[in-house]
Design a protein around this motif. Structure first.
Motif, PDB file in Angstrom:
ATOM      1  N   GLY A 303      12.658  -2.226  -1.540  1.00 43.05           N
ATOM      2  CA  GLY A 303      13.662  -2.385  -0.494  1.00 43.05           C
ATOM      3  C   GLY A 303      14.268  -1.082  -0.029  1.00 43.05           C
ATOM      4  N   ASP A 304      14.489  -0.148  -0.939  1.00 37.99           N
ATOM      5  CA  ASP A 304      15.056   1.151  -0.567  1.00 37.99           C
ATOM      6  C   ASP A 304      13.977   2.213  -0.781  1.00 37.99           C
ATOM      7  N   SER A 305      12.895   2.091  -0.034  1.00 39.27           N
ATOM      8  CA  SER A 305      11.685   2.846  -0.325  1.00 39.27           C
ATOM      9  C   SER A 305      11.790   4.324   0.011  1.00 39.27           C
ATOM     10  N   PRO A 306      11.718   5.201  -0.982  1.00 36.96           N
ATOM     11  CA  PRO A 306      11.664   6.637  -0.690  1.00 36.96           C
ATOM     12  C   PRO A 306      10.350   7.029  -0.025  1.00 36.96           C
ATOM     13  N   ILE A 307       9.320   6.208  -0.196  1.00 35.83           N
ATOM     14  CA  ILE A 307       8.035   6.486   0.450  1.00 35.83           C
ATOM     15  C   ILE A 307       8.181   6.373   1.965  1.00 35.83           C
ATOM     16  N   VAL A 308       8.795   5.280   2.411  1.00 35.72           N
ATOM     17  CA  VAL A 308       9.001   5.089   3.844  1.00 35.72           C
ATOM     18  C   VAL A 308       9.917   6.173   4.396  1.00 35.72           C
ATOM     19  N   GLU A 309      10.965   6.503   3.650  1.00 34.63           N
ATOM     20  CA  GLU A 309      11.886   7.540   4.121  1.00 34.63           C
ATOM     21  C   GLU A 309      11.174   8.882   4.250  1.00 34.63           C
ATOM     22  N   ALA A 310      10.244   9.166   3.348  1.00 30.96           N
ATOM     23  CA  ALA A 310       9.486  10.420   3.438  1.00 30.96           C
ATOM     24  C   ALA A 310       8.592  10.434   4.667  1.00 30.96           C
ATOM     25  N   LEU A 311       7.977   9.304   4.994  1.00 28.93           N
ATOM     26  CA  LEU A 311       7.151   9.235   6.203  1.00 28.93           C
ATOM     27  C   LEU A 311       8.002   9.457   7.448  1.00 28.93           C
ATOM     28  N   ILE A 312       9.190   8.878   7.449  1.00 34.94           N
ATOM     29  CA  ILE A 312      10.101   9.063   8.585  1.00 34.94           C
ATOM     30  C   ILE A 312      10.491  10.535   8.709  1.00 34.94           C
ATOM     31  N   GLN A 313      10.805  11.151   7.571  1.00 39.42           N
ATOM     32  CA  GLN A 313      11.175  12.560   7.601  1.00 39.42           C
ATOM     33  C   GLN A 313      10.018  13.415   8.100  1.00 39.42           C
ATOM     34  N   ALA A 314       8.802  13.082   7.679  1.00 39.88           N
ATOM     35  CA  ALA A 314       7.630  13.841   8.129  1.00 39.88           C
ATOM     36  C   ALA A 314       7.477  13.761   9.640  1.00 39.88           C
ATOM     37  N   ALA A 315       7.659  12.553  10.193  1.00 43.17           N
ATOM     38  CA  ALA A 315       7.547  12.398  11.649  1.00 43.17           C
ATOM     39  C   ALA A 315       8.645  13.184  12.360  1.00 43.17           C
ATOM     40  N   ARG A 330       1.535 -11.367   1.569  1.00 43.31           N
ATOM     41  CA  ARG A 330       2.148 -12.654   1.269  1.00 43.31           C
ATOM     42  C   ARG A 330       3.544 -12.506   0.671  1.00 43.31           C
ATOM     43  N   PHE A 331       4.525 -13.153   1.300  1.00 47.12           N
ATOM     44  CA  PHE A 331       5.928 -13.193   0.912  1.00 47.12           C
ATOM     45  C   PHE A 331       6.661 -11.854   1.095  1.00 47.12           C
ATOM     46  N   ASP A 332       5.952 -10.838   1.577  1.00 51.94           N
ATOM     47  CA  ASP A 332       6.612  -9.586   1.944  1.00 51.94           C
ATOM     48  C   ASP A 332       6.532  -9.365   3.443  1.00 51.94           C
ATOM     49  N   GLU A 333       6.192 -10.420   4.181  1.00 53.19           N
ATOM     50  CA  GLU A 333       5.993 -10.268   5.621  1.00 53.19           C
ATOM     51  C   GLU A 333       7.255  -9.766   6.321  1.00 53.19           C
ATOM     52  N   GLU A 334       8.387 -10.398   6.024  1.00 54.24           N
ATOM     53  CA  GLU A 334       9.614 -10.019   6.722  1.00 54.24           C
ATOM     54  C   GLU A 334      10.016  -8.587   6.400  1.00 54.24           C
ATOM     55  N   ALA A 335       9.923  -8.219   5.132  1.00 52.72           N
ATOM     56  CA  ALA A 335      10.276  -6.852   4.739  1.00 52.72           C
ATOM     57  C   ALA A 335       9.363  -5.841   5.425  1.00 52.72           C
ATOM     58  N   ASN A 336       8.072  -6.147   5.484  1.00 52.57           N
ATOM     59  CA  ASN A 336       7.132  -5.201   6.077  1.00 52.57           C
ATOM     60  C   ASN A 336       7.305  -5.093   7.587  1.00 52.57           C
ATOM     61  N   ILE A 337       7.681  -6.195   8.238  1.00 51.28           N
ATOM     62  CA  ILE A 337       7.989  -6.118   9.676  1.00 51.28           C
ATOM     63  C   ILE A 337       9.182  -5.183   9.894  1.00 51.28           C
ATOM     64  N   GLY A 338      10.175  -5.288   9.018  1.00 48.82           N
ATOM     65  CA  GLY A 338      11.335  -4.409   9.118  1.00 48.82           C
ATOM     66  C   GLY A 338      10.955  -2.945   8.944  1.00 48.82           C
ATOM     67  N   TRP A 339      10.098  -2.664   7.939  1.00 50.76           N
ATOM     68  CA  TRP A 339       9.647  -1.287   7.733  1.00 50.76           C
ATOM     69  C   TRP A 339       8.860  -0.790   8.943  1.00 50.76           C
ATOM     70  N   ALA A 340       7.987  -1.654   9.474  1.00 53.52           N
ATOM     71  CA  ALA A 340       7.156  -1.244  10.608  1.00 53.52           C
ATOM     72  C   ALA A 340       8.023  -0.816  11.790  1.00 53.52           C
ATOM     73  N   ARG A 341       9.044  -1.603  12.057  1.00 52.41           N
ATOM     74  CA  ARG A 341       9.906  -1.276  13.201  1.00 52.41           C
ATOM     75  C   ARG A 341      10.716   0.000  12.947  1.00 52.41           C
ATOM     76  N   LYS A 342      11.164   0.173  11.723  1.00 50.18           N
ATOM     77  CA  LYS A 342      11.916   1.385  11.398  1.00 50.18           C
ATOM     78  C   LYS A 342      11.020   2.612  11.535  1.00 50.18           C
ATOM     79  N   LEU A 343       9.787   2.517  11.087  1.00 52.73           N
ATOM     80  CA  LEU A 343       8.846   3.628  11.198  1.00 52.73           C
ATOM     81  C   LEU A 343       8.540   3.948  12.658  1.00 52.73           C
ATOM     82  N   GLU A 344       8.340   2.897  13.449  1.00 54.37           N
ATOM     83  CA  GLU A 344       8.034   3.106  14.869  1.00 54.37           C
ATOM     84  C   GLU A 344       9.179   3.822  15.582  1.00 54.37           C
ATOM     85  N   ARG A 345      10.418   3.428  15.270  1.00 50.70           N
ATOM     86  CA  ARG A 345      11.575   4.058  15.906  1.00 50.70           C
ATOM     87  C   ARG A 345      11.666   5.544  15.569  1.00 50.70           C
ATOM     88  N   ALA A 346      11.119   5.926  14.413  1.00 52.79           N
ATOM     89  CA  ALA A 346      11.173   7.328  13.985  1.00 52.79           C
ATOM     90  C   ALA A 346      10.017   8.148  14.544  1.00 52.79           C
TER      91      ALA A 346
END
Length: 617
Positions: A303-315, A330-346
């Motif tokens: 949920g508080d992924s430093p991996i995603v934050e690092a990708l955002i920082q790289a961009a 499976r069962f992580d669909e909503e969380a992954n949609i949220g990450w996808a949108r956050k990454l796209e915005r960055a």
């Protein structure tokens, strides 16, 4: 009449409940941790618990009547509920109500200290059931029972018929919570009147009803593990930093790129730290001015992924970043949609993989222009998700390499996943769904032929599941040819070992311990030149036919020896494990002939890996 899968499901559910009553609860009692029933409490306890109910529980409860003015309420999947039948003494009518046990309150309510030295709990539903008079004043309480519904939460999308996968999935997720009920768990004392009402309203068949001793939903027992009793828990184990990633001096900062540049690095989680290896790699890449591009697959992350934050920082630092986010996980669909949108915005280039396939492989590619002016590929291929939380409890392997061959393979694979490339040939990778199964079967058949020719031959496989018929048939052929086959499997295994004339040379072992065995390893003797692969694929139809999976071949001799020693430990008769018998049953081997405990695989690995020293290369 129960048949087939239904019969087995009922058997497993009942066994699950028996384990709590016959083993777990007595063990808790012996440790001074008591889960009480209302009938166990004396007057002092009841007086004090009345105060807790009035102040902390009563205001949250929402009883829902069922009558001509109140239709039968929606029952959310996996929620715990109380069915309540009451009678109005004035009208003489019997009524039904549903009461949801609040999920935002502790499931096991700690009872006040009674100076006995015991830690005591009462299930929340038991406490509520004995205070129904306050919820239904003036009514006569006839009966109350626990029940729980499981709904079909499969997500089905015709990917080739939708223009926007993200929007289609979001719509399907909203629908999923209203999926049809497929299982009704009830307390074993539920009366027929209540049961028939629930079956009728939920449209449940008799075969889908599971009558069980309470408490239902034993997953909430995790709450009790928070108690401060260190002697009842595994000793604290701090993962070590992989020897190759340790700086020469403790005060120095590790240079992950320099370490990988000196030679391939194989890390073994959770014994070796995810934070100081995988996470440090991506975080260093995000700020390194020489890094030009980062490409990564994300299947499940925290949920508080430093991996995603690092990708955002790289961009944000101007690097080209590609993230393949599997929004159908499976069962992580909503969380992954949220990450996808956050990454796209960055500014990250986000893609969702190939139509009709889930991208399950664990890949990370960093393209860097080193100080010598050469453009190099720094690659990581793992067996587990890029998830810092599960990395502490899941056993997994990961390879770091600057191999140009692996780098080019990953470049081709990412191009296929993000564009329109169709790549059928890889040099150090086996990739599903095109040729992973065929590649493994080719290795298995080679071992069989080597055995027939009198050459060294052996097969050792570690997976989560082994159910693919073609792979199993190939292993049977190898066994008949005289190949010794070791299968180290955590879960489902359709292969039957030890059958004369078919699988007499096959052994199947399973280790259940502190950590969840999750890595996948494929080891082939290959006439004295072992071919060893690690990766994300289990031997299942969904992995081999409907997912993008990747295995990478290890090249360094010490890594091959390390995994050979892993199999030696896991398959040894001196190691505690479960053995699969030829009739399909599992037998536990935990003590030797003298009654002494056998060696714990995971404790031994932690000891060995923790004692490694940094070696200059």
């Amino acid at each position: 009449m129960l048949t087939g899968v239904g019969e087995k499901a009922h058997e497993l559910q009942e066994r699950h409940a028996r384990v709590f009553h016959d083993e777990i609860k007595p063990a808790l009692d012996a440790a001074g941790i008591h889960i009480e029933n209302w009938s166990d409490l004396d007057e002092n306890d009841r007086t004090r618990i009345d105060e807790i109910f009035s102040a902390q529980i009563f205001p949250v409860l929402m009883p829902l009547a069922v009558d001509p003015a109140h239709p039968f309420p929606y029952i959310s999947g996996l929620s715990l509920n109380l069915s309540v039948r009451v009678r109005n003494p004035k009208a003489g009518r019997t009524e039904f109500a549903r009461l949801k046990v609040p999920q935002n309150l502790p499931r096991f309510v700690e009872l006040p200290d009674d100076a006995s030295g015991l830690v005591r709990y009462i299930p929340l539903e038991d406490l509520i059931a004995n205070h129904l008079g306050e919820l239904f004043p003036g009514m006569e309480i006839l009966a109350t029972h626990e029940f729980r519904v499981t709904r079909n939460e499969d997500v089905e999308i015709e990917e080739d018929e939708t223009e926007n996968l993200l929007q289609a999935l979001e719509k399907e997720l909203r629908r999923r919570r209203f999926g049809p009920p497929i299982r009704l768990e009830i307390s074993e004392d539920m009366d027929d009147v209540t049961l028939q009402l629930l079956m009728s309203e939920l449209e449940i068949t008799e075969q889908e009803v599971y009558r069980l001793p309470g408490p239902l939903d034993l997953s909430d027992l995790f709450e009790i593990t928070g108690i401060d009793r260190p002697e009842l828990k595994y000793p604290k184990q701090v993962p070590t930093t992989a020897a190759q990633f340790r700086p020469a001096e403790p005060t120095d900062k590790a240079d992950i790129f320099a370490a990988i540049g000196r030679g391939d690095v194989l890390v073994h989680h959770p014994y070796e730290s995810f934070a100081t290896s995988v996470q440090a790699f991506i975080e260093q890449a995000a700020v390194d001015p020489n890094v030009l591009a980062i490409k990564q697959t994300l299947y499940r992350t925290s949920g508080d992924s430093p991996i995603v934050e690092a990708l955002i920082q790289a961009a944000q630092n101007g690097k080209a970043v590609l993230a393949l986010v599997e929004i159908k996980a499976r069962f992580d669909e909503e969380a992954n949609i949220g990450w996808a949108r956050k990454l796209e915005r960055a500014g990250v280039h986000v893609v969702y993989g190939l139509v009709g396939l889930k991208t399950h492989c664990k890949l990370l590619l960093v393209v860097r222009q080193d100080r010598d002016g050469v453009l190099r590929h720094y690659s990581h291929i793992g067996t587990g998700n890029y998830n810092p939380k599960t990395s502490r409890i899941y056993e997994d392997l990961g390879l770091f390499t600057t191999s140009n061959t692996v780098g080019k393979d990953l470049t081709r694979l990412f191009n296929e996943l993000s564009g329109y490339a169709i790549e059928k040939k890889f040099k150090r990778l086996l990739v599903a769904p095109l040729h992973l199964r065929a590649g493994l079967i080719k290795h298995i058949d080679t071992e069989a032929q080597n055995a027939l020719d009198g050459k060294p031959a052996r097969i050792r496989i570690k997976v989560n599941s082994m159910v693919d018929e073609l792979v199993i048939d190939a292993l049977y052929r190898a066994s008949q040819a005289g190949v010794e086959v070791d299968v180290f499997v955590r879960g489902i295994c359709s292969l039957r070992p030890g059958i004369a004339g078919l699988s007499q040379n096959i052994r199947v072992r399973s280790v259940l311990g502190r950590y969840l065995e999750h890595s996948r390893v494929f080891w082939f003797a290959n006439d004295g030149d072992p071919q060893v692969y690690i990766g994300s694929a289990d031997m299942m139809h969904r992995n081999l036919d409907r997912r993008v999976e990747a295995l990478v071949r290890l090249r360094r001799a010490e890594h091959i020896v390390e995994l050979e020693e892993l199999f030696d430990l896991a398959m040894s008769d001196a190691t505690a494990s479960w053995w699969l018998e030829e009739d399909g049953t599992w037998s536990r081997h935990a003590r030797d002939e003298r009654g002494e405990p056998l060696r714990d695989l995971q404790v031994e690995l932690a000891r060995r890996i923790g004692s490694r020293r940094r070696v200059a290369r």
